[in-house]
Design a protein around this motif. Structure first.
Motif, PDB file in Angstrom:
ATOM      1  N   ALA A   1     -45.717 -30.898 -58.699  1.00 44.16           N
ATOM      2  CA  ALA A   1     -46.671 -31.851 -59.260  1.00 44.16           C
ATOM      3  C   ALA A   1     -46.031 -32.844 -60.221  1.00 44.16           C
ATOM      4  O   ALA A   1     -46.723 -33.669 -60.813  1.00 44.16           O
ATOM      5  CB  ALA A   1     -47.782 -31.097 -59.984  1.00 44.16           C
TER       6      ALA A   1
ATOM      7  N   SER B   1     -53.330 -37.851 -56.919  1.00 42.56           N
ATOM      8  CA  SER B   1     -53.443 -36.455 -56.495  1.00 42.56           C
ATOM      9  C   SER B   1     -54.740 -36.349 -55.708  1.00 42.56           C
ATOM     10  O   SER B   1     -55.807 -36.683 -56.227  1.00 42.56           O
ATOM     11  CB  SER B   1     -53.534 -35.522 -57.710  1.00 42.56           C
TER      12      SER B   1
ATOM     13  N   ASP C   1     -47.501 -38.573 -62.608  1.00 43.68           N
ATOM     14  CA  ASP C   1     -47.552 -37.478 -61.632  1.00 43.68           C
ATOM     15  C   ASP C   1     -48.184 -36.237 -62.274  1.00 43.68           C
ATOM     16  O   ASP C   1     -49.141 -35.646 -61.741  1.00 43.68           O
ATOM     17  CB  ASP C   1     -46.130 -37.177 -61.141  1.00 43.68           C
ATOM     18  N   ALA C   2     -47.658 -35.860 -63.439  1.00 45.12           N
ATOM     19  CA  ALA C   2     -48.201 -34.682 -64.130  1.00 45.12           C
ATOM     20  C   ALA C   2     -49.668 -34.907 -64.488  1.00 45.12           C
ATOM     21  O   ALA C   2     -50.517 -34.022 -64.303  1.00 45.12           O
ATOM     22  CB  ALA C   2     -47.393 -34.393 -65.392  1.00 45.12           C
TER      23      ALA C   2
ATOM     24  N   SER D   1     -51.928 -36.948 -63.075  1.00 50.95           N
ATOM     25  CA  SER D   1     -52.898 -37.022 -61.968  1.00 50.95           C
ATOM     26  C   SER D   1     -53.284 -35.601 -61.537  1.00 50.95           C
ATOM     27  O   SER D   1     -54.452 -35.322 -61.261  1.00 50.95           O
ATOM     28  CB  SER D   1     -52.360 -37.846 -60.795  1.00 50.95           C
ATOM     29  N   THR D   2     -52.314 -34.695 -61.536  1.00 51.11           N
ATOM     30  CA  THR D   2     -52.612 -33.302 -61.184  1.00 51.11           C
ATOM     31  C   THR D   2     -53.482 -32.668 -62.273  1.00 51.11           C
ATOM     32  O   THR D   2     -54.498 -32.018 -61.982  1.00 51.11           O
ATOM     33  CB  THR D   2     -51.300 -32.496 -61.022  1.00 51.11           C
TER      34      THR D   2
HETATM   35 MG    MG Z   1     -48.756 -34.653 -59.675  1.00 50.21          MG
END
Ligand code: MG
Ligand code: AMP
Length: 343
Positions: A174, A244, A288-289, A291-292
């Motif tokens: 993720a 995500s 990225d982190a 959106s998860t």
């Molecule tokens: Mg992510």
């Protein structure tokens, strides 16, 4: 022979859809682009000026280097060595991996555990995309004590990582693609490339200014349609755009769909009415982190978190076909069956 032909056809279709998507979104002539499979996805790099062969080569070897450090599917990777030594001994790792794990811990704390890089045992148990099946409640409950980012011990003086409990396992699926996208942009800029698009399986980074000085147009995947079909597009200056979504990896059983983003507290795919969350900001690893994390948190807590972060925005797409955005987003819907809803 048959399988091989199928694989080639699938690859060609994939390239076709991604290029279509990017042509739609860039509204600028792509002078050159390269595509490769890495980090468990299709990576497309398009450099508009100074995009020499050597720059592409350096970008893709860096992406492969990151994969070799951070992929749990490579037995010799540093991450696999950490996992194999869980509950036994700290492992000395490459500084790049140490940095990403440090950041992963930071986002785990920020999201109060919604983002948790120790979801490895859950990812293996559900096997989504590999040997997908619905585990028993007992199997899930047995694993839950292993899912806790607080049990990652980092020693910055020795670059060691230790997972305190046997059976724990890190999974950077993720966050690693975001780090790789940042690195790709860094390498391109250092080589004098003034503008381009990086797309690492949905981790998009548009950098520089378009020739005609208009904003970049970046498509967001329609969660209900085939890959490459945009639900709408964002207009933005240099930003990273990371989504995500439930459509990335999933399986269906008895008419129900199970996707790959887990609620670390329940041990099941997160279910809160969301189909996807897109985060727009300056750093792709953070996006990225986030959106998860925000997908797991759901709209209320997730949008509240986004609002505390300067220069960060989000687009939320819901099962009921409504779309909500934070204040700084310039988004146009293309699929008429979806509509904007108030906060
Ligand atoms: Mg992510
Ligand atoms: P993304 O597509 O960036 O949201 O990442 C999803 C991937 O991250 C999954 O395929 C898992 O490998 C891993 N993952 C799933 N749930 C979580 C979670 N709650 N926190 C951190 N990583 C997760």
């Amino acid at each position: 022979m048959k399988l091989c032909a199928k694989k080639i056809l699938a690859r060609c279709l994939c390239i076709f859809f991604i290029l279509n998507f990017l042509l739609l979104i860039s509204c600028d002539r792509i002078e050159s682009s390269h595509i490769e499979e890495a980090l468990g996805t299709v990576c497309l790099v398009s450099l508009f000026e100074q995009g020499k062969k050597s720059v592409y080569k350096n970008i893709f070897s860096r992406i492969q280097e990151i994969e070799k450090l951070m992929s749990v599917n490579i037995l010799s990777s540093d991450i696999s060595r950490i996992n194999a030594a869980a509950g036994k001994t700290p492992i000395n790792v490459h500084e790049d991996l140490f940095y990403v794990i440090e950041k992963a811990k930071y986002f785990a704390q920020l999201s109060e555990g919604a983002f948790d890089p120790t979801v490895g045992p859950l990812v293996s148990l559900w096997g989504i995309g590999k040997n997908s099946h619905i585990p028993s409640q007992e199997e899930i409950e047995n694993l839950l004590p292993l899912i806790n980012w607080r049990n990652i011990e980092l020693d910055a003086s020795a670059y060691t990582v230790f997972l305190k409990l046997e059976g724990m396992a890190l999974d950077l699926g993720a966050i690693a693609k975001g780090y790789a996208a940042d690195e790709a942009v860094r390498i391109a800029k250092q080589a004098g490339v003034t503008r381009g698009i990086i797309d690492l399986g949905g981790n998009v980074f548009v950098f520089g200014e378009k020739k005609d000085k208009t904003l970049w147009k970046v498509g967001i995947q329609n969660p209900n349609e085939r890959r490459g079909d945009a639900i709408g597009f964002l207009q933005t200056t240099e930003k990273t755009i990371v989504t995500s979504g439930i459509y990335e990896r999933y399986f269906e059983e008895n008419g129900k769909s199970y996707h790959h983003i887990f609620d670390p507290f329940q041990g099941y795919p997160a279910q809160n009415g969301l189909l996807s969350v897109t985060v727009i900001t300056d750093n792709s690893m953070n996006a990225d982190a986030l959106s998860t994390a925000v997908f797991v948190l759901g709209y209320k807590a997730g949008s509240a978190l986004i609002k505390t972060l300067p220069g960060t925005d989000a687009v939320f797409i819901f099962e009921d076909k409504s779309i909500k955005t934070t204040a700084g987003v310039n988004f146009t819907i293309m699929d008429d069956s979806f509509y904007f809803a108030e906060e």
